[in-house]
Design a protein around this motif. Structure first.
Motif, PDB file in Angstrom:
ATOM      1  N   LEU A   7      40.623  45.375  35.923  1.00 22.90           N
ATOM      2  CA  LEU A   7      39.250  44.960  35.673  1.00 22.90           C
ATOM      3  C   LEU A   7      38.790  45.464  34.312  1.00 22.90           C
ATOM      4  O   LEU A   7      38.846  46.651  34.020  1.00 22.90           O
ATOM      5  CB  LEU A   7      38.323  45.486  36.765  1.00 22.90           C
ATOM      6  CG  LEU A   7      36.841  45.107  36.612  1.00 22.90           C
ATOM      7  CD1 LEU A   7      36.680  43.583  36.639  1.00 22.90           C
ATOM      8  CD2 LEU A   7      36.004  45.764  37.707  1.00 22.90           C
ATOM      9  N   ASN A   8      38.348  44.533  33.478  1.00 23.84           N
ATOM     10  CA  ASN A   8      37.865  44.856  32.137  1.00 23.84           C
ATOM     11  C   ASN A   8      36.719  43.904  31.812  1.00 23.84           C
ATOM     12  O   ASN A   8      36.926  42.700  31.643  1.00 23.84           O
ATOM     13  CB  ASN A   8      38.992  44.715  31.114  1.00 23.84           C
ATOM     14  CG  ASN A   8      38.522  45.048  29.707  1.00 23.84           C
ATOM     15  OD1 ASN A   8      37.428  45.577  29.515  1.00 23.84           O
ATOM     16  ND2 ASN A   8      39.343  44.738  28.720  1.00 23.84           N
ATOM     17  N   LEU A   9      35.504  44.434  31.733  1.00 24.91           N
ATOM     18  CA  LEU A   9      34.318  43.600  31.511  1.00 24.91           C
ATOM     19  C   LEU A   9      34.040  43.320  30.039  1.00 24.91           C
ATOM     20  O   LEU A   9      33.103  42.591  29.724  1.00 24.91           O
ATOM     21  CB  LEU A   9      33.086  44.269  32.146  1.00 24.91           C
ATOM     22  CG  LEU A   9      33.143  44.501  33.659  1.00 24.91           C
ATOM     23  CD1 LEU A   9      31.858  45.145  34.142  1.00 24.91           C
ATOM     24  CD2 LEU A   9      33.398  43.202  34.401  1.00 24.91           C
ATOM     25  N   SER A  10      34.832  43.879  29.151  1.00 25.97           N
ATOM     26  CA  SER A  10      34.573  43.691  27.718  1.00 25.97           C
ATOM     27  C   SER A  10      34.637  42.234  27.268  1.00 25.97           C
ATOM     28  O   SER A  10      33.912  41.857  26.338  1.00 25.97           O
ATOM     29  CB  SER A  10      35.532  44.543  26.888  1.00 25.97           C
ATOM     30  OG  SER A  10      36.879  44.186  27.144  1.00 25.97           O
ATOM     31  N   SER A 109      35.908  27.330  35.390  1.00 31.94           N
ATOM     32  CA  SER A 109      35.198  28.432  34.737  1.00 31.94           C
ATOM     33  C   SER A 109      35.372  29.718  35.529  1.00 31.94           C
ATOM     34  O   SER A 109      35.597  30.795  34.946  1.00 31.94           O
ATOM     35  CB  SER A 109      33.708  28.101  34.594  1.00 31.94           C
ATOM     36  OG  SER A 109      33.507  26.992  33.752  1.00 31.94           O
ATOM     37  N   MET A 110      35.271  29.621  36.862  1.00 33.86           N
ATOM     38  CA  MET A 110      35.463  30.816  37.685  1.00 33.86           C
ATOM     39  C   MET A 110      36.893  31.335  37.579  1.00 33.86           C
ATOM     40  O   MET A 110      37.124  32.546  37.486  1.00 33.86           O
ATOM     41  CB  MET A 110      35.112  30.509  39.145  1.00 33.86           C
ATOM     42  CG  MET A 110      33.639  30.347  39.421  1.00 33.86           C
ATOM     43  SD  MET A 110      33.221  30.498  41.184  1.00 33.86           S
ATOM     44  CE  MET A 110      34.259  29.195  41.875  1.00 33.86           C
ATOM     45  N   ALA A 111      37.866  30.417  37.600  1.00 35.82           N
ATOM     46  CA  ALA A 111      39.262  30.843  37.497  1.00 35.82           C
ATOM     47  C   ALA A 111      39.533  31.493  36.139  1.00 35.82           C
ATOM     48  O   ALA A 111      40.224  32.514  36.052  1.00 35.82           O
ATOM     49  CB  ALA A 111      40.187  29.646  37.705  1.00 35.82           C
ATOM     50  N   LEU A 117      38.771  38.650  32.968  1.00 34.97           N
ATOM     51  CA  LEU A 117      38.286  39.966  33.382  1.00 34.97           C
ATOM     52  C   LEU A 117      39.349  40.818  34.058  1.00 34.97           C
ATOM     53  O   LEU A 117      39.218  42.040  34.106  1.00 34.97           O
ATOM     54  CB  LEU A 117      37.093  39.812  34.333  1.00 34.97           C
ATOM     55  CG  LEU A 117      35.871  39.079  33.762  1.00 34.97           C
ATOM     56  CD1 LEU A 117      34.741  39.044  34.786  1.00 34.97           C
ATOM     57  CD2 LEU A 117      35.389  39.742  32.481  1.00 34.97           C
ATOM     58  N   GLY A 118      40.400  40.183  34.582  1.00 33.90           N
ATOM     59  CA  GLY A 118      41.406  40.968  35.293  1.00 33.90           C
ATOM     60  C   GLY A 118      42.811  40.875  34.759  1.00 33.90           C
ATOM     61  O   GLY A 118      43.641  41.750  35.014  1.00 33.90           O
ATOM     62  N   TYR A 119      43.089  39.817  33.989  1.00 39.49           N
ATOM     63  CA  TYR A 119      44.461  39.615  33.516  1.00 39.49           C
ATOM     64  C   TYR A 119      44.504  39.288  32.024  1.00 39.49           C
ATOM     65  O   TYR A 119      45.403  38.590  31.571  1.00 39.49           O
ATOM     66  CB  TYR A 119      45.123  38.474  34.304  1.00 39.49           C
ATOM     67  CG  TYR A 119      45.250  38.749  35.777  1.00 39.49           C
ATOM     68  CD1 TYR A 119      46.330  39.457  36.279  1.00 39.49           C
ATOM     69  CD2 TYR A 119      44.261  38.306  36.663  1.00 39.49           C
ATOM     70  CE1 TYR A 119      46.445  39.708  37.645  1.00 39.49           C
ATOM     71  CE2 TYR A 119      44.360  38.559  38.019  1.00 39.49           C
ATOM     72  CZ  TYR A 119      45.454  39.269  38.507  1.00 39.49           C
ATOM     73  OH  TYR A 119      45.563  39.526  39.852  1.00 39.49           O
ATOM     74  N   MET A 120      43.545  39.802  31.262  1.00 32.16           N
ATOM     75  CA  MET A 120      43.524  39.515  29.832  1.00 32.16           C
ATOM     76  C   MET A 120      44.766  40.054  29.137  1.00 32.16           C
ATOM     77  O   MET A 120      45.246  39.466  28.149  1.00 32.16           O
ATOM     78  CB  MET A 120      42.264  40.103  29.189  1.00 32.16           C
ATOM     79  CG  MET A 120      42.116  39.804  27.702  1.00 32.16           C
ATOM     80  SD  MET A 120      42.123  38.027  27.330  1.00 32.16           S
ATOM     81  CE  MET A 120      40.436  37.604  27.734  1.00 32.16           C
ATOM     82  N   HIS A 121      45.329  41.151  29.640  1.00 32.64           N
ATOM     83  CA  HIS A 121      46.544  41.698  29.034  1.00 32.64           C
ATOM     84  C   HIS A 121      47.714  40.733  29.193  1.00 32.64           C
ATOM     85  O   HIS A 121      48.580  40.651  28.330  1.00 32.64           O
ATOM     86  CB  HIS A 121      46.877  43.060  29.658  1.00 32.64           C
ATOM     87  CG  HIS A 121      46.997  43.028  31.161  1.00 32.64           C
ATOM     88  ND1 HIS A 121      45.914  42.825  31.991  1.00 32.64           N
ATOM     89  CD2 HIS A 121      48.071  43.172  31.981  1.00 32.64           C
ATOM     90  CE1 HIS A 121      46.319  42.850  33.254  1.00 32.64           C
ATOM     91  NE2 HIS A 121      47.625  43.060  33.276  1.00 32.64           N
TER      92      HIS A 121
END
Length: 238
Positions: A7-10, A109-111, A117-121
């Motif tokens: 989880l990353n909200l940035s 958009s949700m996907a 937010l969770g798999y940006m890496h």
């Protein structure tokens, strides 16, 4: 490479993620203002003998007007026998295309937000994610243009079929017979008018988002990383 959820909200603070939230909201407003619509126009008939009668034109999503009865069965109106009469027109394909596009964009958009937010890496470490995101975004821009244009025309057809001129052309009794027909109470079409606005707004929002998604692809990074003519690459320091 770690592929688990982190989880990353940035990303929400950056255009890539923030615009996705805007797209999610505008998609809801677009399809929600059409999908749940139901309205009624009241038609007043002034009979030649001074008597007044009323009819109701009840129309709703998906606007298959040709299946909506104006006079449900053989009825005596203004002392004339009137056969079962239906409204004219069918805007179902345009309205369903518009709502379908909105629902697809809402879900995508949700996907996409879940990935950001969770798999940006994972998203940034692969070529597939950004390229797929960009191509699908470009397709959705085109779909918003087409479906909004089609629905704008479909909505105009609904208005034309349910106004006084449309009713007069549909109901044979109103042509002569010393009977005057006019719509005296109109359904509130504000939400449908707004839906067209939100449709084209979605097109512009998704078009703007396409640029930020494109910047994540290797096509953009290669464009600015390749040396120009006459320049030599400087080897990286050891």
């Amino acid at each position: 490479m770690m592929t688990g959820f982190r989880l990353n909200l940035s990303p929400l603070k950056e255009p890539l993620g923030f615009v996705k939230v805007v797209e999610w909201l505008t998609a809801i407003f677009a399809f929600g203002s059409v999908g749940g619509f139901s309205g009624t126009n009241i038609i007043t008939l002034l009979c030649g003998d001074g008597k007044n009668e009323t009819l109701s034109a009840n129309f709703h999503y998906p606007f298959r007007l040709s299946q909506i009865p104006l006079v449900p069965s053989n009825t005596s109106i203004c002392n004339h026998s009137v056969a079962a009469t239906y409204l004219v027109g069918d805007s179902a394909s345009a309205s369903e295309f518009f709502v379908g596009t909105g629902v697809v964009c809402f879900l995508y958009s949700m996907a996409a937000l879940l990935v950001y937010l969770g798999y940006m890496h994972v998203y940034k470490d692969s070529d597939f994610g950004p390229i797929f995101d960009f191509l699908l975004t470009a397709i959705l821009v085109f779909l918003w243009l087409v479906c909004s244009s089609a629905w704008a025309k479909g909505l105009q057809n609904v208005k034309d079929a349910t106004n006084s001129n449309g009713i007069n052309n549909t109901l044979a009794l109103c042509k002569g017979n010393n009977v005057t027909c006019s719509v005296t109470e109109f359904a509130n079409l504000r939400s449908l008018n707004f839906s067209v606005v939100f449709g084209f707004l979605n097109m512009f929002v998704w078009a703007g988002n396409a640029w930020f998604v494109y910047k994540e692809t290797r096509w953009h990074s290669q464009k600015f990383s390749q040396p120009g003519p006459g320049h030599q690459q400087v080897p990286a320091p050891i």
